[in-house]
Motif scaffolding. Structure first.
Motif, mmCIF file in Angstrom:
data_model
loop_
_atom_site.group_PDB
_atom_site.id
_atom_site.type_symbol
_atom_site.label_atom_id
_atom_site.label_comp_id
_atom_site.label_asym_id
_atom_site.label_seq_id
_atom_site.Cartn_x
_atom_site.Cartn_y
_atom_site.Cartn_z
ATOM 1 N N PHE A 48 18.405 37.057 63.604
ATOM 2 C CA PHE A 48 19.004 36.978 61.875
ATOM 3 C C PHE A 48 19.627 35.429 62.016
ATOM 4 C CE2 PHE A 48 23.149 36.998 59.504
ATOM 5 C CZ PHE A 48 22.659 37.004 58.724
ATOM 6 N N TYR A 49 20.486 35.761 63.532
ATOM 7 C CA TYR A 49 22.049 35.309 64.179
ATOM 8 C C TYR A 49 21.418 34.214 64.724
ATOM 9 C CZ TYR A 49 25.548 38.630 61.923
ATOM 10 O OH TYR A 49 25.175 39.307 61.008
ATOM 11 N N LYS A 50 20.062 33.995 64.943
ATOM 12 C CA LYS A 50 19.425 32.436 65.105
ATOM 13 C C LYS A 50 19.071 31.856 64.224
ATOM 14 C CE LYS A 50 16.941 34.521 69.280
ATOM 15 N NZ LYS A 50 16.191 35.312 69.663
ATOM 16 N N GLN A 51 18.943 32.555 63.205
ATOM 17 C CA GLN A 51 19.014 31.056 61.661
ATOM 18 C C GLN A 51 20.122 31.345 60.889
ATOM 19 O OE1 GLN A 51 15.931 29.887 60.491
ATOM 20 N NE2 GLN A 51 14.472 31.035 62.344
ATOM 21 N N PHE A 52 20.670 32.425 60.729
ATOM 22 C CA PHE A 52 21.965 31.689 59.793
ATOM 23 C C PHE A 52 23.066 32.330 60.641
ATOM 24 C CE2 PHE A 52 18.231 33.709 57.996
ATOM 25 C CZ PHE A 52 17.919 32.965 56.167
ATOM 26 N N ALA A 53 24.332 31.481 60.413
ATOM 27 C CA ALA A 53 25.846 31.772 60.798
ATOM 28 C C ALA A 53 26.611 33.010 60.297
ATOM 29 C CB ALA A 53 26.734 30.807 60.941
ATOM 30 N N SER A 54 25.765 33.563 59.200
ATOM 31 C CA SER A 54 26.701 34.418 59.023
ATOM 32 C C SER A 54 25.671 35.450 57.534
ATOM 33 C CB SER A 54 27.949 34.470 58.085
ATOM 34 O OG SER A 54 28.153 33.784 57.070
ATOM 35 N N LYS A 55 25.691 36.726 56.871
ATOM 36 C CA LYS A 55 25.961 36.690 55.917
ATOM 37 C C LYS A 55 25.539 36.142 54.920
ATOM 38 C CE LYS A 55 24.653 40.801 53.333
ATOM 39 N NZ LYS A 55 25.017 42.702 53.010
ATOM 40 N N GLU A 56 27.219 36.263 54.624
ATOM 41 C CA GLU A 56 27.823 35.050 53.484
ATOM 42 C C GLU A 56 27.371 33.427 53.489
ATOM 43 O OE1 GLU A 56 29.858 36.674 55.819
ATOM 44 O OE2 GLU A 56 30.055 38.150 54.500
ATOM 45 N N ALA A 57 25.913 33.169 54.364
ATOM 46 C CA ALA A 57 25.381 32.046 54.954
ATOM 47 C C ALA A 57 24.424 32.090 53.877
ATOM 48 C CB ALA A 57 25.756 31.027 55.601
ATOM 49 N N LEU A 58 23.644 33.247 54.097
ATOM 50 C CA LEU A 58 22.935 33.746 53.669
ATOM 51 C C LEU A 58 22.896 34.147 52.524
ATOM 52 C CD1 LEU A 58 19.494 34.351 53.978
ATOM 53 C CD2 LEU A 58 20.306 36.727 54.668
ATOM 54 N N VAL A 59 24.147 34.376 51.877
ATOM 55 C CA VAL A 59 23.805 35.009 50.506
ATOM 56 C C VAL A 59 23.858 33.469 49.387
ATOM 57 C CG1 VAL A 59 25.478 35.745 48.608
ATOM 58 C CG2 VAL A 59 24.652 37.609 50.440
ATOM 59 N N ALA A 60 24.366 32.584 50.067
ATOM 60 C CA ALA A 60 24.598 31.454 49.604
ATOM 61 C C ALA A 60 23.541 30.890 49.375
ATOM 62 C CB ALA A 60 25.274 30.475 50.244
ATOM 63 N N GLU A 61 22.676 31.122 50.823
ATOM 64 C CA GLU A 61 21.491 30.206 50.573
ATOM 65 C C GLU A 61 19.941 30.907 49.693
ATOM 66 O OE1 GLU A 61 17.718 28.539 53.938
ATOM 67 O OE2 GLU A 61 19.885 29.166 54.017
ATOM 68 N N ALA A 62 20.294 32.632 49.691
ATOM 69 C CA ALA A 62 19.570 33.100 48.818
ATOM 70 C C ALA A 62 20.002 32.648 47.294
ATOM 71 C CB ALA A 62 20.148 34.411 49.113
ATOM 72 N N THR A 63 20.952 33.014 46.730
ATOM 73 C CA THR A 63 21.527 32.447 45.312
ATOM 74 C C THR A 63 20.804 30.765 45.072
ATOM 75 O OG1 THR A 63 23.602 33.422 45.946
ATOM 76 C CG2 THR A 63 23.264 32.103 44.182
ATOM 77 N N GLY A 64 21.091 29.845 45.622
ATOM 78 C CA GLY A 64 20.760 28.726 45.653
ATOM 79 C C GLY A 64 18.944 28.535 45.429
ATOM 80 N N ARG A 65 18.227 30.153 46.114
ATOM 81 C CA ARG A 65 16.846 30.140 45.854
ATOM 82 C C ARG A 65 15.957 30.826 44.649
ATOM 83 N NH1 ARG A 65 11.986 30.921 49.177
ATOM 84 N NH2 ARG A 65 12.447 29.504 49.697
ATOM 85 N N ALA A 66 17.129 31.796 44.784
ATOM 86 C CA ALA A 66 16.765 32.678 42.723
ATOM 87 C C ALA A 66 17.081 31.756 42.134
ATOM 88 C CB ALA A 66 17.776 33.283 43.420
ATOM 89 N N PHE A 67 18.018 30.889 42.306
ATOM 90 C CA PHE A 67 18.401 29.711 41.314
ATOM 91 C C PHE A 67 16.750 28.632 40.544
ATOM 92 C CE2 PHE A 67 22.433 31.258 40.348
ATOM 93 C CZ PHE A 67 22.548 31.858 38.918
ATOM 94 N N GLY A 68 16.445 28.493 42.082
ATOM 95 C CA GLY A 68 14.868 27.588 42.417
ATOM 96 C C GLY A 68 14.035 28.207 41.594
ATOM 97 N N ASP A 69 13.725 29.272 42.127
ATOM 98 C CA ASP A 69 12.895 30.263 41.773
ATOM 99 C C ASP A 69 13.151 30.097 39.763
ATOM 100 O OD1 ASP A 69 11.788 30.343 44.119
ATOM 101 O OD2 ASP A 69 11.617 31.952 44.455
ATOM 102 N N GLN A 70 14.315 30.413 39.659
ATOM 103 C CA GLN A 70 14.510 30.325 37.902
ATOM 104 C C GLN A 70 13.707 28.929 37.474
ATOM 105 O OE1 GLN A 70 17.895 31.363 36.391
ATOM 106 N NE2 GLN A 70 17.528 31.831 34.472
ATOM 107 N N GLY A 71 14.382 28.066 38.437
ATOM 108 C CA GLY A 71 14.248 26.461 37.418
ATOM 109 C C GLY A 71 12.759 26.712 37.400
ATOM 110 N N ALA A 72 11.268 27.562 38.281
ATOM 111 C CA ALA A 72 10.350 26.646 38.274
ATOM 112 C C ALA A 72 9.887 27.780 37.161
ATOM 113 C CB ALA A 72 9.921 27.112 39.384
ATOM 114 N N ARG A 73 10.353 29.117 36.435
ATOM 115 C CA ARG A 73 9.841 29.148 35.643
ATOM 116 C C ARG A 73 10.002 28.885 34.388
ATOM 117 N NH1 ARG A 73 11.906 33.345 39.226
ATOM 118 N NH2 ARG A 73 13.939 34.534 37.417
ATOM 119 N N LEU A 74 11.602 28.635 34.491
ATOM 120 C CA LEU A 74 11.659 27.181 32.861
ATOM 121 C C LEU A 74 11.035 26.164 32.478
ATOM 122 C CD1 LEU A 74 16.065 27.396 33.143
ATOM 123 C CD2 LEU A 74 14.532 28.708 32.301
ATOM 124 N N ALA A 75 10.753 25.532 33.573
ATOM 125 C CA ALA A 75 9.368 24.879 33.661
ATOM 126 C C ALA A 75 8.247 25.562 33.099
ATOM 127 C CB ALA A 75 9.634 23.517 35.594
#
Length: 185
Positions: A48-75
């Motif tokens: 995990f820590y080789k890929q992400f600085a912290s869990k908080e950093a992952l939460v931010a990235e996962a949030t962006g990903r989840a909204f990106g997935d939603q954008g694909a559903r809207l499309a």
């Protein structure tokens, strides 16, 4: 132990972000430990820590990903109703304000599923920006013909899903979804 290639490392990172986006929506950010997340992704905890600085950093990235997935559903709704935004919007309302969406937060709307967690986060926390951006994009998509944004529709939809989830198993849950569909239809 052999080193992983850059391509494999990127694939592993993507798998962790995808898995986090689902698990955080399903269970809530605080209920998902790094160890649980990595096990679900099929990777070791130490990676995990080789890929992400912290869990908080992952939460931010996962949030962006989840909204990106939603954008694909809207499309997809746009694709299914070419040139007819009203029909695409109505199709979204039917699926969004449904028992199926209420019962599947892991693949559902990140605004409804992640809102309580992001709301408890430090106001300067890294997930605030991707969350706010995602809500703005969603509100723009929901806009009627004037090209603005429909924050009232988003607030109604997200609130209805959150309340319907909290009252699931009672007759009130279905009534909440129906009332929101009628109000926005």
């Amino acid at each position: 132990m052999a080193r992983v290639s850059q391509a494999q490392a990127q694939e592993n990172r993507d798998r962790v972000v995808r898995t986090a986006a689902r698990l955080f929506r399903e269970r809530g950010v605080q209920a998902v430990s790094v160890a649980d997340l990595m096990a679900e992704a099929g990777l070791t905890h130490g990676g995990f820590y080789k890929q992400f600085a912290s869990k908080e950093a992952l939460v931010a990235e996962a949030t962006g990903r989840a909204f990106g997935d939603q954008g694909a559903r809207l499309a997809t709704h746009d694709h299914d109703h070419p040139g007819d935004r009203a029909a695409a919007r109505n199709a979204l309302l039917e699926t969004y304000l449904s028992p199926a969406h209420r019962d599947d937060p892991g693949t559902g709307c990140p605004a409804a599923a992640l809102g309580p967690d992001i709301g408890r986060e430090d106001p300067q926390g890294p997930a605030r920006e991707p969350y706010a951006h995602g809500v703005e994009q969603f509100a723009r998509w929901m806009a009627r013909e004037d090209g603005g944004e429909d924050l009232a529709a988003i607030a109604t939809m997200v609130g209805a899903v959150m309340l319907a989830r909290a009252t699931k198993g009672t007759p009130l849950s279905e009534r909440i979804l129906e009332a929101a569909r009628e109000a926005l239809g």
